[in-house]
Design a protein around this motif. Sequence first.
Motif, short mmCIF file in Angstrom:
data_model
loop_
_atom_site.label_atom_id
_atom_site.label_comp_id
_atom_site.label_asym_id
_atom_site.label_seq_id
_atom_site.Cartn_x
_atom_site.Cartn_y
_atom_site.Cartn_z
N GLN A 1 0.81 -1.22 0.00
CA GLN A 1 0.00 0.00 0.00
C GLN A 1 0.84 1.27 0.00
O GLN A 1 0.34 2.35 -0.30
N LEU A 2 2.11 1.16 0.34
CA LEU A 2 2.97 2.33 0.41
C LEU A 2 3.50 2.70 -0.97
O LEU A 2 3.66 1.84 -1.83
N ASN A 3 3.83 3.98 -1.13
CA ASN A 3 4.49 4.35 -2.38
C ASN A 3 5.93 3.85 -2.32
O ASN A 3 6.43 3.46 -1.26
N ASP A 4 6.60 3.84 -3.46
CA ASP A 4 7.95 3.25 -3.55
C ASP A 4 8.93 3.84 -2.54
O ASP A 4 9.65 3.10 -1.87
N LYS B 1 17.60 -2.39 9.47
CA LYS B 1 18.49 -1.87 10.52
C LYS B 1 18.13 -2.47 11.88
O LYS B 1 19.02 -2.85 12.65
N LEU B 2 16.84 -2.54 12.16
CA LEU B 2 16.39 -3.13 13.43
C LEU B 2 16.80 -4.60 13.53
O LEU B 2 17.22 -5.06 14.59
N GLU C 1 10.56 1.70 0.56
CA GLU C 1 12.01 1.49 0.65
C GLU C 1 12.56 2.01 1.97
O GLU C 1 13.42 1.38 2.58
N GLN C 2 12.08 3.16 2.41
CA GLN C 2 12.54 3.73 3.69
C GLN C 2 12.15 2.81 4.85
O GLN C 2 12.97 2.55 5.75
N LEU C 3 10.92 2.32 4.84
CA LEU C 3 10.48 1.42 5.90
C LEU C 3 11.28 0.13 5.89
O LEU C 3 11.71 -0.37 6.94
N CYS C 4 11.52 -0.43 4.72
CA CYS C 4 12.31 -1.66 4.62
C CYS C 4 13.73 -1.43 5.14
O CYS C 4 14.28 -2.28 5.85
N LYS C 5 14.29 -0.29 4.82
CA LYS C 5 15.63 0.05 5.31
C LYS C 5 15.64 0.10 6.83
O LYS C 5 16.55 -0.45 7.47
#
Length: 109
Positions: free
Chosen positions: A84-87, A99-100, A91-95
């Motif tokens: 549902q997120l834009n690209d 990291k977590l 990508e920022q959330l996956c990054k």
Amino acid sequence: MLKNISRLVREKRTELGLSIEKLSEKADVSVSFISRVEWEQISDIKLRNLEKLSSALNIPIETFFADRNLAGLQTQKLIQFLKQLNDDNREQLCKTILKLIELSKYSTN
């Protein structure tokens, strides 16, 4: 695939707090059908019945056909959220998630 369907139906039904009887009412299928699905005692399922289950459980029908390594309910929720997120946001959330994960490796050692 039937094993994934069985697990997803049971997990989502439980998460929603539905009895087998209530789910059968919502999906307009028999109690016996739900029970057989959950206990993997069914050899094939008609697409129409999968549609009824997905609608009653409020999950996309493609969830039933997911790669079995990605078929867990929580995994599918995350995948649907990411879709549902834009690209850029995805990508920022996956990054951040990666990291977590990396940080958690160090905290468990």
